[in-house]
Design a protein around this motif. Structure first.
Motif, mmCIF file in Angstrom:
data_model
loop_
_atom_site.group_PDB
_atom_site.id
_atom_site.type_symbol
_atom_site.label_atom_id
_atom_site.label_comp_id
_atom_site.label_asym_id
_atom_site.label_seq_id
_atom_site.Cartn_x
_atom_site.Cartn_y
_atom_site.Cartn_z
ATOM 1 N N GLY B 281 2.333 -7.418 1.247
ATOM 2 C CA GLY B 281 1.050 -6.662 1.018
ATOM 3 C C GLY B 281 0.694 -5.792 -0.028
ATOM 4 N N HIS B 282 1.758 -5.249 -0.745
ATOM 5 C CA HIS B 282 1.308 -4.461 -1.919
ATOM 6 C C HIS B 282 0.663 -5.310 -3.066
ATOM 7 C CE1 HIS B 282 0.618 -0.561 -3.935
ATOM 8 N NE2 HIS B 282 1.041 -1.475 -5.011
ATOM 9 N N PRO B 283 1.575 -6.301 -3.511
ATOM 10 C CA PRO B 283 1.211 -7.033 -4.413
ATOM 11 C C PRO B 283 -0.187 -7.740 -4.298
ATOM 12 C CG PRO B 283 3.585 -7.639 -3.984
ATOM 13 C CD PRO B 283 3.160 -6.530 -3.193
ATOM 14 N N GLY B 330 7.721 -0.151 -0.254
ATOM 15 C CA GLY B 330 8.266 0.890 0.837
ATOM 16 C C GLY B 330 7.315 2.040 0.933
ATOM 17 N N HIS B 331 6.331 2.268 0.143
ATOM 18 C CA HIS B 331 5.295 3.403 0.208
ATOM 19 C C HIS B 331 4.760 3.272 1.473
ATOM 20 C CE1 HIS B 331 2.736 1.600 -2.614
ATOM 21 N NE2 HIS B 331 2.429 1.188 -1.677
ATOM 22 N N HIS B 332 4.634 2.052 2.117
ATOM 23 C CA HIS B 332 3.755 1.858 3.558
ATOM 24 C C HIS B 332 4.676 2.132 4.689
ATOM 25 C CE1 HIS B 332 0.396 -0.312 1.346
ATOM 26 N NE2 HIS B 332 1.366 -0.454 0.499
ATOM 27 N N MET B 333 5.995 2.608 4.273
ATOM 28 C CA MET B 333 6.894 2.803 5.423
ATOM 29 C C MET B 333 7.675 3.974 5.463
ATOM 30 S SD MET B 333 8.488 -1.051 4.670
ATOM 31 C CE MET B 333 9.706 -1.030 5.855
HETATM 32 CU CU CU Z 1 0.965 -0.408 -1.358
#
Ligand code: CU
Ligand code: HEM
Lengths: 260, 598
Positions: B281-283, B330-333
């Motif tokens: 998701g982040h990429p 991990g910044h989404h978690m």
């Molecule tokens: Cu992100």
């Protein structure tokens, strides 16, 4: 030796490249001797400075190989993800209603036939490599390119057929392994460990099944494709795909056999 | 000067028999047509996505209104709207249009090639994407309707059919659609990568590649790594749903009031899905934005008549953003139960990504600083991109701190952040690209007057819509939350009452935002046939897509007898001399020793 050549469709196409010695069955095909960057044949310049499409015999081959390389890199990430979850699942548990820590992982003992399957797959890698190398043997490639029969293709066919055979044998062996596990009541849904055993062997089998499809396409191409270069690319790329699936299997097999 | 020949004329030269235009267009392997097909697909998706977002906004503001032919919007309907909106926008608009759409249309000629490396694969990618869109939209028709688990499809909601309406057949269709999309995106990225590596023309060295090409290239690299992880996650999710496994939901979990046990064994954890999903998701958000970043660099330089400030540095930052982009998931978690040490590590890597991003913004500023640019619409939209990227980016380092994210996660603060930095910036990139490259396709210019109206209305409405969301988020407005008002006796409603005036403002801005796009579509439609005739190189651009040799010909095969293409220098070669601006395009073989700029 003078050779009479009737103009083929390729030759009549205006894309024909005379300076690449394209006499009608495609420009000069790649061979196994040397991986030259320059032309020779009175053509000493650097091929990569030529317009795209005229950069020497290996140009198309390299392009397709690179495409395959990226595809395989992407595919490898798929398995990296699955293998990572393998280790995560192996090492994680949960607390039940009585506050006991439970890890349901029961190692799956692999059916011994997998050893045999692995050997068969390695042999198939060997046969496909022989077929691949035969597609680039200088003397036969030149003959075939001049239009003197199809010695190259003819010499590769048996080994491709053998690869298909060993591939099918491997798949049959995998099916046998699944049967044996089923007899022991180890199914996909039985246990976290069996989830992974089936998931990994299934996904790898699907890849191999596709590989057999590609080999069959390559075989078809050997008989019916017009340009030698195309035939070489077909065999070359399916061989690299096959090798990758073989090496991948060795790792997956080691994972299932020794890291349960 | 050769005049560009029409596609039909070319095809009749290529093919012994003439196919009808429709057949030709449908089964084409011509990269330009495929690019246009992708853009058309994205246009369909963006229109649906916009309408859905309007429905959400209207419902948040007037929850009692009844939709004609549908009835009231129930909470699950709202969640289905969010899910379809997010999925359409992120996958089918922001991934397809910049990367595959403009990538196909422009990329080959920017590197001096007349084709993509694998034309058949290209067509296959497009048709798989189109099928994926149809499958996704079909989920509205099945029993239970569309899924409600958001574009991120968190389990247990996504893993258990009983978890809610839409989580049965609808979710299965969503999964099928995304799996197909992932495969298609991978195929298309392979094509992009090989094209850039293998088909550059003579003289087109890596450091002479336009920054747009670097953007496409890096995004394609990210795609082939990220999408197959998504595919793996989806396979596991499918197993959880249909094969009795429990990768993502622990046995004995209570889902929607019933025990999730029968037939499922495992120690699964939703956290595993989060890891896998966000690794993709982040990429993914960088895949959406990198082409726009490259384009912004190039357009700002072109209209300001300046060199790109720090060209090599911009190449390096593009790659650095790509590299860091796969290490920050991990910044989404932070609030999902991640190990606090991991949280710290992800926090640091996330803040580190601000460095190359800030370098980009600085380069944009330095490139345009005290220049005397021509304020064309394309230039305005590029400035808008920079502005939105900066505004949205400022809240990034805030959200990247676990302690602040504790509060902000799942509030509208996050919605504000990603809409500014990704959604709006991305869309502005697409607008800039459309205004800029329109003449390349039609030989006509889009109307500048309409374009300027479109720009200012869109910019003001976008800020009007998404800036206040920071405030409502800080006041506690949650995401994925269907009703802010008019539920009698609801404590949440009482808490959210102070946000209502701002929400009214947001909704009105959203209506204006969507309405302004009518100007854009009208401009497209009118200019397509009646726009001013463009000159051969209307923006005095320096990149190869405007070179006469490449414009004259668009068919992918047999370039045997066509004029050779060569790149002689880096793009963006401008200087002012005596009484005017001069420029040397990449294809001009003139002596490179430039006159002194004055
Ligand atoms: Cu992100
Ligand atoms: C017309 C302008 C737009 C408006 C008014 C709008 C509005 C909204 C709203 C109200 C939500 C739901 C927030 C919630 O309740 O959780 C949302 C979610 C979202 N939007 Fe937009 N949006 C717009 C454009 C876009 C664009 C262009 C993108 C492209 C990337 C986008 C991507 C998303 C995503 C990814 C979500 C999250 C979906 C989820 O949580 O599953 N939006 N938007």
């Amino acid at each position: 030796m003078p050779v009479t050549i009737t103009p083929t469709g390729t030759e009549r196409e205006h894309g024909r490249r005379v300076e690449d010695h394209d006499h009608g069955s495609g420009r000069r095909p790649p061979i196994d001797k040397g991986d030259k960057r320059t032309g020779g044949n009175g053509d000493g310049d650097n091929w990569s400075n030529r317009p795209q499409g005229r950069r020497g015999p290996r140009e198309r081959l390299r392009t397709y190989r690179l495409g395959l390389f990226f595809a395989l890199a992407s595919d490898l990430m798929f398995f990296v993800a699955i293998v990572s979850t393998f280790f995560v699942a192996q090492n994680s548990g949960r607390f039940n209603a009585y506050n006991h820590y439970i890890n349901e992982w029961l190692p799956t003992t692999i059916p011994p036939v997998l050893w045999l399957n692995t050997a068969v797959l390695l042999i198939s890698s060997l046969t496909v490599e022989i077929a691949r190398r035969r597609m680039f043997h200088e003397q036969f490639v030149m003959e075939e390119w001049f239009g003197l029969g199809r010695p190259t293709s003819r010499r590769a066919v048996p080994f491709l057929l053998a690869t298909v055979f060993f591939g099918l044998l491997f798949l049959a062996g995998q099916a046998l392994a699944w049967k044996q596990l089923a007899v022991q009541h180890v199914f996909f849904a039985s246990n976290p460990s069996s989830h992974f055993f089936y998931l990994i062997t299934y996904t790898h089998a699907i890849h191999l099944f596709l590989g057999i499809g590609v080999l069959l396409i390559a075989l078809y191409g050997l008989f019916f494709s017009r340009q030698l270069e195309t035939r070489q690319i077909l065999v070359d790329c399916s061989a690299w795909y096959w090798h990758t699936m073989g090496v991948l299997w060795v790792f997956l097999f080691a994972l299932l056999a020794f890291f349960q | 000067m050769m005049t560009p020949r029409s596609a039909a004329e070319l095809s009749s030269r290529q093919h012994p028999f003439r196919k009808s235009f429709l057949v030709h267009a449908l089964f084409t392997t011509d990269h330009r047509l495929i690019g246009l097909q992708y853009l058309a697909l994205a246009m369909v998706a963006v229109i649906i996505g916009m309408v859905l977002s309007l429905l959400m906004r209207l419902h948040l503001t007037w929850p009692d209104r009844v939709i004609p032919l549908h009835g009231p919007i129930l909470p699950e309907d709202y969640l289905a709207l969010v899910t379809m909106h997010g999925t359409l926008m992120l996958f089918f608009v922001m991934t397809t249009a910049p990367q595959a759409g403009f990538g196909n249309l422009i990329l080959p000629s920017q590197i001096g090639s007349r084709r993509m490396a694998f034309p058949m694969l290209n067509a296959l990618s497009f048709w798989s994407t189109a099928l994926a869109l149809v499958v996704l939209l079909a989920s509205t028709l099945v029993a239970g309707g569309s899924p409600i688990s958001g574009w991120t499809a968190y389990p247990p909601l996504s893993a258990v059919a009983a978890a809610g309406p839409g989580q049965g057949a609808g979710m299965d269709l969503w999964i099928a659609s995304i799996a197909l999309f992932a495969i298609a995106a991978t195929m298309s990225s392979i094509n992009t990568l090989v094209t850039v590596v293998r088909l550059r023309c003579k003289g087109m060295t890596w450091s002479r590649l336009p920054l747009t090409v670097w953007g496409w290239f890096t995004a394609a690299l990210l795609s082939i790594l990220a999408f197959s992880v998504l595919l793996a996650a989806i396979v596991l999710l499918m197993c959880d749903r249909h094969a009795g496994t429990s990768f993502f939901v622990p046995t004995g979990d209570l889902v929607n009031g019933s025990l999730h046990a029968a037939g499922h064994r495992g120690n699964g954890s939703p956290l595993l899905w989060l890891h896998l999903f966000w690794f993709f998701g982040h990429p993914e958000v960088y895949i959406a934005i990198l082409p726009g970043m490259g384009l912004t660099s190039m357009l700002l330089a072109n209209f300001a008549r300046r060199r790109v400030f720090g060209y090599r540095l911009m190449i390096a930052t593009t790659l650095a953003i790509g590299l860091l982009g796969i290490m920050v998931w991990g910044h989404h978690m932070f609030v999902a139960g991640l190990n606090p040490f991991a949280g710290t590590a992800f926090s640091i890597s996330t803040i580190a990504i601000a460095i190359p991003s800030a370098a980009k913004v600085l380069s944009w500023l330095a490139t345009t600083w005290r220049s005397r640019p021509s304020y064309t619409t394309a230039y305005l939209f590029s400035l808008g991109f920079a502005s939105l990227f900066l505004t949205g980016g400022l809240s990034g380092p805030i959200l990247a701190q676990p302690i602040l994210d504790q509060y902000l996660h799942n509030t509208f603060f996050v919605v504000a952040h990603f809409h500014l930095i990704m959604a709006m910036a991305g869309v502005f990139g697409l607008f800039a690209a459309t205004y800029y490259w329109f003449p390349l396709v039609t030989n006509r210019l889009m109307s500048e007057t309409l374009g300027r109206w479109h720009f200012w209305l869109t910019l003001l409405a976008a800020y009007g819509c998404f800036l206040p969301m920071h405030l409502t988020g800080l006041m506690g407005e949650p995401r994925h939350y269907a009703q802010l008002a008019e539920l009698p006796g609801s404590a949440a409603n009482r808490l959210l009452a102070p946000t209502l005036p701002l929400n009214m403002h947001i909704t009105i801005s959203a209506v204006i935002l969507v309405a302004s796009q009518v100007l854009f579509f009208a401009n497209l439609a009118v200019s397509w046939r009646r726009g001013l005739i463009a000159s051969a190189n209307p923006w005095q651009a320096t990149t190869l897509e405007w070179s006469p040799a490449l414009r004259a010909h668009s068919h992918p095969t047999s370039d045997g007898d066509l004029a050779p293409v060569e790149a002689f220098r880096r793009p963006c070669h401008y200087w002012s001399h005596h009484n005017g601006w001069h420029f040397l395009p990449q294809w001009d073989s003139a002596d490179t020793t430039e006159p002194k700029s004055e």
